[in-house]
Design an enzyme around this catalytic site. Structure first.
Site, PDB file in Angstrom:
ATOM      1  N   ARG A 331       0.839  -1.210   0.000  1.00 49.76           N
ATOM      2  CA  ARG A 331       0.000   0.000   0.000  1.00 49.76           C
ATOM      3  C   ARG A 331       0.872   1.257   0.000  1.00 49.76           C
ATOM      4  NH1 ARG A 331      -2.305  -3.745  -0.670  1.00 49.76           N
ATOM      5  NH2 ARG A 331      -4.101  -4.679   0.371  1.00 49.76           N
ATOM      6  N   ARG A 347      -1.818  -7.512   7.786  1.00 53.12           N
ATOM      7  CA  ARG A 347      -3.017  -8.166   7.255  1.00 53.12           C
ATOM      8  C   ARG A 347      -3.136  -7.987   5.748  1.00 53.12           C
ATOM      9  NH1 ARG A 347      -6.220  -3.609   9.184  1.00 53.12           N
ATOM     10  NH2 ARG A 347      -6.426  -4.569  11.222  1.00 53.12           N
ATOM     11  N   ASP A 348      -2.815  -6.762   5.286  1.00 55.64           N
ATOM     12  CA  ASP A 348      -2.977  -6.509   3.851  1.00 55.64           C
ATOM     13  C   ASP A 348      -2.077  -7.433   3.035  1.00 55.64           C
ATOM     14  OD1 ASP A 348      -4.796  -4.523   4.364  1.00 55.64           O
ATOM     15  OD2 ASP A 348      -3.345  -2.897   4.283  1.00 55.64           O
ATOM     16  N   TRP A 488     -10.112  -6.596  11.204  1.00 54.42           N
ATOM     17  CA  TRP A 488      -9.925  -6.173   9.809  1.00 54.42           C
ATOM     18  C   TRP A 488     -10.350  -4.719   9.628  1.00 54.42           C
ATOM     19  CZ3 TRP A 488     -13.556  -4.123   6.652  1.00 54.42           C
ATOM     20  CH2 TRP A 488     -13.111  -3.808   5.371  1.00 54.42           C
ATOM     21  N   ASP A 490     -10.138  -1.362  10.587  1.00 52.38           N
ATOM     22  CA  ASP A 490      -9.191  -0.529  11.341  1.00 52.38           C
ATOM     23  C   ASP A 490      -9.886   0.423  12.302  1.00 52.38           C
ATOM     24  OD1 ASP A 490      -6.559  -1.092  10.686  1.00 52.38           O
ATOM     25  OD2 ASP A 490      -6.709  -0.064   8.758  1.00 52.38           O
ATOM     26  N   LYS A 632     -15.555   5.947   3.866  1.00 53.37           N
ATOM     27  CA  LYS A 632     -14.663   4.916   4.409  1.00 53.37           C
ATOM     28  C   LYS A 632     -15.426   3.870   5.249  1.00 53.37           C
ATOM     29  CE  LYS A 632     -10.433   5.517   4.928  1.00 53.37           C
ATOM     30  NZ  LYS A 632      -9.235   4.881   4.324  1.00 53.37           N
ATOM     31  N   GLU A 633     -14.893   3.567   6.416  1.00 59.08           N
ATOM     32  CA  GLU A 633     -15.459   2.466   7.195  1.00 59.08           C
ATOM     33  C   GLU A 633     -16.843   2.783   7.772  1.00 59.08           C
ATOM     34  OE1 GLU A 633     -12.269   3.254   7.182  1.00 59.08           O
ATOM     35  OE2 GLU A 633     -10.994   1.472   7.432  1.00 59.08           O
ATOM     36  N   HIS A 640     -13.321  -3.992  -0.303  1.00 64.94           N
ATOM     37  CA  HIS A 640     -12.611  -5.190   0.142  1.00 64.94           C
ATOM     38  C   HIS A 640     -13.534  -6.325   0.637  1.00 64.94           C
ATOM     39  CE1 HIS A 640      -8.710  -6.387   2.525  1.00 64.94           C
ATOM     40  NE2 HIS A 640      -9.504  -7.421   2.444  1.00 64.94           N
ATOM     41  N   GLN A 686     -10.645   1.538  -3.167  1.00 69.93           N
ATOM     42  CA  GLN A 686     -10.807   1.115  -1.766  1.00 69.93           C
ATOM     43  C   GLN A 686     -12.261   1.238  -1.313  1.00 69.93           C
ATOM     44  OE1 GLN A 686     -10.181   3.507   1.724  1.00 69.93           O
ATOM     45  NE2 GLN A 686      -8.356   2.301   2.213  1.00 69.93           N
TER      46      GLN A 686
END
Ligand code: GLC
Length: 796
Positions: A331, A347-348, A488, A490, A632-633, A640, A686
């Site tokens: 990354r 992890r990635d 997973w 973050d 994002k999250e 992913h 992403q």
């Protein structure tokens, strides 16, 4: 609105309108020298490390988003009018420009003022040099006097100093010119040199940035181009270095002239050798052809031909390309990460290394070994680490006391309080996958050190046990795996609370390990870990079902999250997909959970990560509640985990749903709606902005995302169902019922399998018959190296 199209024959994406809504990236370089460039030749080059060995500069997060770059200016010496081949930075009328992104090369072209020009950027295999191969053709109907100028801004090797420590950087590097070569000297290093040269005798040169641009001007309107001459000083110590060479050309009408600039690693002597090698155009053509052959070889390991043309295109070229790029660049190099964070995310990288073992076993193996060496003997991985630190170092002579100081290895080994609960679990499955693909059982026996040097080195197999034992130990009050710093996700920071996703991931890792142990003949271990699997599965079954879907976990205060009672963050994608992938909890719950996923998380662009998005800050849940809703999250369509949903649907036998979800996320599906997507349609991004944000549908952060590898893995191994096993090849598809079938060619352990899948009854899943070379078989066996076999699989 579309900005370009896929040229499937050439494996290129052709950008016809170069003023795209965002910068559209490509990666060049397949070995040590590599670079990131966009459709305007903006970007940067580095040698191995974007952080410690930068060659050219890039101004991150700037306006415009693409500065500076590796530019070729053309100037009409009769009128003084000038432009660049790559549209930016001079930005002449956009209709005159095109760009083509190919596999590890980019071509910029323009037809302006009667002159057609092309600039191809690529790095030949086996050489540490970036070539700027330029063609200029006079289409104006009259003879022309055209000047060509190159320009790139050279960097300090250490990007941290280059960005911050000007009182040092401006006085410790310089450059000189002779023999047609600009040599940048990083004077503070031992043997720190970069070179820039060309295949012609220059008419002028410039080695100092401001003397090229002018003090109050920039690359848009450089003073040097206004003057039409370069009058560089042959040597200058200090300041900012640049790579500018000038050639005056007289081009007869209808004639094409070809020339080449070369930006490379090493000093003037190295430059002369490289120049001799690539001075002839045919040597450059051969190098470009060798690069194409490199990619054709990779593509040859799996070629698919299905009724879904976009899927064929993505799997045969672009998703494979992205997955390969992720294994190589992790990354750490993009227009978002511009060199400040070298290193591998545990992890990635573990996940990246699982997805392209068939096309790149060497690189995947190297990554697995780096990860194993960064495993702490307690069983957790170092969350972000520089693999160089764990390599045996040869003492090099001079060590600069202030620049590029390497941190002490011990200081990099963080404690369990900084460990993420999922990091190393991925590695177990990736190791199993490596052995399934290669058949290399010896890999499990390889002895490697742990990150903490005090611990005795141990086999890869024992490393796996340490990882599993860590997850078994680190459970919370319900018996579910603890969330720790994060899982997973973050931004989900559950600490001593529990993560449903990690318990399911643990089950998957256990399952892979048990199969590996059985393959290696370690039945005792297989039985011991089966018992752990059984116990964990029971805990999950008893604790994690909410009625219509699976919980996401528990906070450290014991509060369940991801429940029907929650106003925000009711349904989460990760735990529901992983509950199905881990298996063992029955299709009834699985189908119910995946129906809820569609109901709450479904959008035309794919599945959101969670919904409704959080609007109330809640640090018990984590940083996710401090991210704006829809980004994002916090409720974006995080790419992913989307392929996890395709896998889950395939496990449940719902091929139409799996394909529908595939199509929604597939970047090529949005080629003609780029006014919404904004990002490049040849790369999975992403995330795509979710429903709770006005920019719904806008994609962000291309290439550098685990969704590349997972899209490949899920589509190939679950939708098409072609997957390696320890002692056989499996073909067990889950496809849309309307498909008549599909074909594929898969290379496996040196043999070639020509696969035909037939679907006469128009179902989604279930193999009725396997024919291998016309003979009925129960399995598809491993064939000898160099052999070809015909496999016919009939669903029914
Ligand atoms: C980013 C990180 C990855 C993480 C994901 C979700 O993609 O690189 O490690 O799993 O975000 O938070």
């Amino acid at each position: 609105m579309r900005y370009g199209y896929f040229d499937n024959e050439k494996h290129e994406y052709v950008i016809e309108k170069v003023d795209t809504p965002m910068s559209w990236t490509n990666y060049i370089g397949t070995e040590n020298m590599v670079g990131v460039f966009n459709q305007t030749a903006g970007g940067y080059l580095f040698y191995k490390s974007a952080e410690h060995h930068r060659i050219t500069r890039f101004r991150g997060n700037a306006v415009p988003a693409d500065r500076p770059g590796h530019y070729v200016y053309l100037r009409d010496d009769e009128t003084g009018h000038y432009w660049t081949i790559s549209w930016q930075p001079t930005a002449k009328p956009v209709e005159c420009y095109k760009a083509r992104h190919g596999l590890s090369y980019s071509v910029y072209s323009c037809e302006y003022s009667g002159i057609y020009a092309e600039q191809t950027l690529f790095i030949p295999r086996g050489a540490d040099v970036e070539l700027w191969d330029v063609k200029i053709e006079n289409r104006s109907g009259r003879p022309r006097r055209i000047s060509v100028f190159s320009y790139a801004e050279l960097s300090w090797h250490q990007i941290d100093g280059d960005n911050k420590n000007f009182q040092c950087t401006l006085y410790c590097a310089g450059a000189s010119y002779s023999d047609g070569v600009i040599e940048q000297e990083l004077h503070y290093e031992e043997n720190g040199y970069q070179f820039f040269t060309a295949d012609f005798e220059p008419d002028g040169f410039e080695i100092e940035r401001e003397r090229f641009t002018g003090v109050w001007q920039n690359e848009n309107n450089p003073e040097a181009l206004e003057k039409g001459e370069l009058e560089g000083r042959t040597s200058w110590q200090g300041g900012n270095q640049c790579a500018a060479l000038h050639k005056k050309l007289s081009i007869p009408e209808g004639k094409e002239i070809r020339l080449c600039f070369m930006l490379g690693e090493g000093n003037r002597k190295a430059a002369l050798a490289i120049r001799a090698k690539f001075a002839h155009a045919h040597a450059r053509d051969e190098a470009l052809a060798a690069l194409a052959a490199y990619w054709r070889e990779k593509q040859s390991h799996l070629r698919v031909n299905t009724p879904n043309a976009a899927m064929n295109n993505m799997l045969n070229t672009w998703t494979l390309y992205q997955s390969e790029i992720n294994v190589k660049f992790s990354r750490f190099a993009s227009f978002i990460e511009t060199g400040g964070r070298t290193g591998l995310g545990y992890r990635d990288t573990s996940q990246d290394a699982m997805c392209v073992v068939h096309s790149n076993p060497r690189k995947c193996r190297e990554r697995l070994i780096q990860l194993l060496k960064a495993l702490v003997s307690k069983g957790y991985g170092l969350h972000l680490f520089d693999p160089e630190l764990f390599e045996e170092k040869k003492e090099t002579g001079y060590k600069n006391p202030t620049i590029g100081v390497v941190p002490d290895k011990k200081s990099m080994i963080h404690g369990v309080e900084d460990a993420c609960s999922d990091d190393a679990l991925w590695l177990v499955s990736s190791i199993a996958e490596y052995i399934r693909e290669t058949g290399d059982a010896g890999f499990a026996k390889m002895v490697l050190p742990y990150a903490d040097a005090e611990a005795e080195p141990d086999s890869v197999y024992e490393h796996c046990k340490k990882i599993l034992n860590f997850s078994q130990r680190m459970t919370g009050s319900h018996g579910v795996c603890q969330g720790l710093r994060a899982d997973w996700n973050d931004c989900l920071n559950l600490g001593g609370g529990e993560s449903a996703m990690v318990s399911y991931l643990f089950l998957w890792a256990l399952d892979n390990f048990i199969k590996l142990a059985q393959f290696l003949g370690k039945t005792k271990d297989a039985d011991a870990y089966k018992a752990i699997h059984k116990k964990t599965a029971k805990v999950c079954h008893d604790t994690l079902w909410d009625g219509k879907w699976y919980l996401r976990g528990f906070t450290k205060t014991g509060r369940p999250i991801g429940t029907d009672a929650d106003a925000e963050g009711k349904v989460h994608l990760e735990s529901n997909t992983w509950a199905v992938i881990a298996g063992g909890d029955g299709p009834e719950r699985g189908m119910r959970a995946m129906d809820s996923v569609e109901e709450y998380l479904g959008t035309p662009y794919g599945l959101m990560l969670n919904a409704p998005a959080y609007t109330v800050i809640d640090d018990d849940v984590g940083f996710v509640t401090r991210v704006y809703p829809g980004l994002k999250e916090n409720g974006a369509i995080f790419s992913h985990p989307n392929p996890w949903a395709w896998i889950a649907e395939c496990i449940l036998g719902r091929g139409d749903r799996a394909m529908d979800l595939y199509n929604r996320l597939c970047p090529a599906s949005w080629n003609d709606k780029c006014e919404v997507r904004k990002a490049e349609p040849y790369s999975t991004c992403q995330f795509i902005t979710g429903k709770n944000h006005p920019a719904f549908g806008e994609a962000h952060h291309p290439f550098m995302t685990g969704s590349g590898g997972w899209s490949y893995f899920a589509a190939v191994q679950y939708i098409l169902g072609i997957r390696p096993d320890f002692d056989k090849l499996i073909v067990d598809p889950c496809i849309p019922a309307e498909w008549d079938g599909f074909n594929a060619v898969r290379c496996f352990r040196g043999g070639e399998y020509r696969i035909t899948v037939l679907n006469p009854k128009h179902i989604s899943k279930g193999v009725a018959e396997i024919l291998v070379n016309g003979k009925k078989c129960d399995i598809i066996p491993v064939i000898n190296k160099g052999q070809i076999c015909h496999v016919e699989v009939t669903l029914g």
